[in-house]
Design a protein around this motif. Sequence first.
Motif, mmCIF file in Angstrom:
data_model
loop_
_atom_site.group_PDB
_atom_site.id
_atom_site.type_symbol
_atom_site.label_atom_id
_atom_site.label_comp_id
_atom_site.label_asym_id
_atom_site.label_seq_id
_atom_site.Cartn_x
_atom_site.Cartn_y
_atom_site.Cartn_z
ATOM 1 N N UNK A 292 25.992 -18.997 1.644
ATOM 2 C CA UNK A 292 25.362 -18.623 0.288
ATOM 3 C C UNK A 292 23.760 -18.037 0.330
ATOM 4 N N UNK A 293 23.611 -17.333 1.644
ATOM 5 C CA UNK A 293 22.256 -16.890 1.613
ATOM 6 C C UNK A 293 22.341 -15.544 0.980
ATOM 7 N N UNK A 294 21.271 -15.225 0.399
ATOM 8 C CA UNK A 294 21.265 -13.763 -0.344
ATOM 9 C C UNK A 294 19.964 -12.992 0.410
ATOM 10 N N UNK A 295 19.662 -11.592 -0.207
ATOM 11 C CA UNK A 295 18.711 -10.715 0.217
ATOM 12 C C UNK A 295 17.483 -11.725 0.083
ATOM 13 N N UNK A 296 17.167 -12.240 -0.799
ATOM 14 C CA UNK A 296 15.687 -13.276 -0.656
ATOM 15 C C UNK A 296 15.552 -14.145 0.692
ATOM 16 N N UNK A 297 16.674 -14.856 0.809
ATOM 17 C CA UNK A 297 16.677 -15.692 2.091
ATOM 18 C C UNK A 297 16.575 -14.744 3.272
ATOM 19 N N UNK A 298 17.368 -13.669 3.390
ATOM 20 C CA UNK A 298 17.140 -12.915 4.653
ATOM 21 C C UNK A 298 15.602 -12.334 4.868
ATOM 22 N N UNK A 299 15.007 -12.010 3.740
ATOM 23 C CA UNK A 299 13.641 -11.604 3.865
ATOM 24 C C UNK A 299 12.656 -12.554 4.423
ATOM 25 N N UNK A 300 12.936 -13.960 3.726
ATOM 26 C CA UNK A 300 12.231 -15.233 4.487
ATOM 27 C C UNK A 300 12.514 -15.136 6.008
ATOM 28 N N UNK A 327 19.861 -7.276 4.696
ATOM 29 C CA UNK A 327 20.350 -6.544 6.195
ATOM 30 C C UNK A 327 19.149 -5.692 6.542
ATOM 31 N N UNK A 328 18.733 -4.748 5.794
ATOM 32 C CA UNK A 328 17.667 -4.031 6.221
ATOM 33 C C UNK A 328 16.305 -4.902 6.523
ATOM 34 N N UNK A 330 16.047 -7.771 7.671
ATOM 35 C CA UNK A 330 16.276 -8.585 9.170
ATOM 36 C C UNK A 330 16.177 -7.356 10.324
ATOM 37 N N UNK A 331 16.792 -6.366 10.023
ATOM 38 C CA UNK A 331 16.637 -5.314 10.871
ATOM 39 C C UNK A 331 15.330 -4.647 11.411
ATOM 40 N N UNK A 332 14.438 -4.883 10.247
ATOM 41 C CA UNK A 332 13.100 -4.448 10.362
ATOM 42 C C UNK A 332 12.282 -5.377 11.246
ATOM 43 N N UNK A 333 12.788 -6.444 11.734
ATOM 44 C CA UNK A 333 11.956 -7.599 12.307
ATOM 45 C C UNK A 333 12.528 -7.273 13.845
ATOM 46 N N UNK A 334 13.683 -6.396 14.121
ATOM 47 C CA UNK A 334 14.021 -6.059 15.657
ATOM 48 C C UNK A 334 13.279 -4.576 15.854
ATOM 49 N N UNK A 335 13.376 -4.816 17.408
ATOM 50 C CA UNK A 335 12.728 -3.702 17.948
ATOM 51 C C UNK A 335 13.950 -2.329 17.757
ATOM 52 N N UNK A 336 13.350 -1.142 17.639
ATOM 53 C CA UNK A 336 14.053 -0.011 17.189
ATOM 54 C C UNK A 336 14.500 0.733 18.597
ATOM 55 N N UNK A 337 15.944 1.209 18.500
ATOM 56 C CA UNK A 337 16.343 2.092 19.469
ATOM 57 C C UNK A 337 15.341 3.169 20.028
ATOM 58 N N UNK A 338 15.378 3.272 21.208
ATOM 59 C CA UNK A 338 14.301 4.065 22.110
ATOM 60 C C UNK A 338 14.375 5.593 21.372
ATOM 61 N N UNK A 339 15.664 6.137 21.007
ATOM 62 C CA UNK A 339 15.503 7.681 20.459
ATOM 63 C C UNK A 339 15.228 7.565 19.177
#
Length: 478
Positions: A292-300, A327-328, A330-339
């Motif tokens: 039951x995690x929502x976008x708010x929990x994902x941001x945290x 999801x966006x 969470x993905x913002x915390x990850x390294x971006x693909x090289x291209x």
Amino acid sequence: MAWGKGGSLGSCDALLKRVEDNDPKLTELVILPMKTFGPTDVERLSRAIASGSNTNLRSISASGHHLPPESLKLFGLSLSAQAKEALEKKDGMCGITSLAIGSKDMGDEGVIALCEGLEESNGALLQVVDFGWKNLGIDSLRAIGKTFASSQALKYVDLSRNNSVGNEGMACLANAAKESTEITPFPSLEKLILSECNIGPSGVQSLAEVILGCGNNNRTRGIDLGLGSNPIGSESCGILSKLCAIPGKGSMISHLRLSQCSIGDGGLKLLSSAAIANPCTGLTVLDLSENSVTANGAKLFAESLEDSWPDLVELKLAKNELEGEGVTSVMGALATRSDEASNESQEKKNSTLRNLDLSCTSCGMEGAKAALTAGGLSTLRLFNNRLASDGFHAISSLLQGGHPSIENLDIGGNNADEDAVVALLNAISTREDDRFLSKLIVLEIGGNKFGQKAMEALNEMKLVYPLLDVAHDKPIEQ
């Protein structure tokens, strides 16, 4: 390995004869439930073990057989006798190290009887013990704590699917363990499965006390801890943080499995805050599915993901309504693909995560696009995210020529039409430059329309990537 088949129908005679003859090829004995394995057979097996005549057998699996307490005690005593002989010979590996025995009606009486036989040897040579689905109650947990707490051998314990354990059972386990040893209880423990045991916050507290042990805790390896399908709630995440975010030490837990634990955004906030204060070094797998995690929990969580989980390799967020926004984040915390990366520094981004499950998160088109821009992932699951045809067209540009890091991509169950599937396959087939060498080796697209046109596009793609394995539905005849 020898399975419980062959010989006369229903009899274990041929297998037991091999044990008695110390067959060098028989190291794993599996007695299937359709075989007859009763008190007489247990006595015969116990005699072979206790006498020291068998030195090759290492594993016994006889689950699904109802055995009386006296037989289980006799068997436990035989293992203790074997352990005593091994100790005298200084050969700690010469004996049974893995055990699964008894049926779902084994209950407290059966477990206590087995433990009584094992108590004198602190669990004998056993490294792996399966008590899963044995109808354990609080008295069973007390006996297990008393018997195995001092074991230097025990590494893996399965207590799953014993709904009567509850908080009281965990308290009994903890108290018995602490009373039975002056050192850290279960000092060699590497994996503990407690899923479906009806454990709440107070039970998690008891568990934490066992794992933390005394002040001179000497654990050298992290524990794979499975707590899935227990009503631990958000409160328990504060308790678990004491195991995962220890100041100056990091995590005593290597794998934390919390699927279906009702932790919600509040629990995720507690875990994230603790990780930011004291990074969870050593924790490699985190399963937060269906909580039951929502976008708010994902941001945290995203705030801590950049650098507070430095060894995290696998993250499961499936079946949480994160939506595109979560999801966006969470993905913002990850390294971006090289291209796709800009010139800005990627030093603070998480680059350790390899496997990410975003199935059934309602991530939509935007979330899927964000996920595919990640640079370090090798496995990405976007199953059943309602991407539909528009979503497939939108992500096709990010899959042109394949992908620079993702090896396994699951976009099944998204109900895209055949034209969208064709567009995606064509995009993968198209290499316009040498920006990257595609790592894609498995593509799952089942649950999307697949007809003759898609089959033709797939065959074309195979000419470019002949080793790419594609799982798809049976082609629909037009």
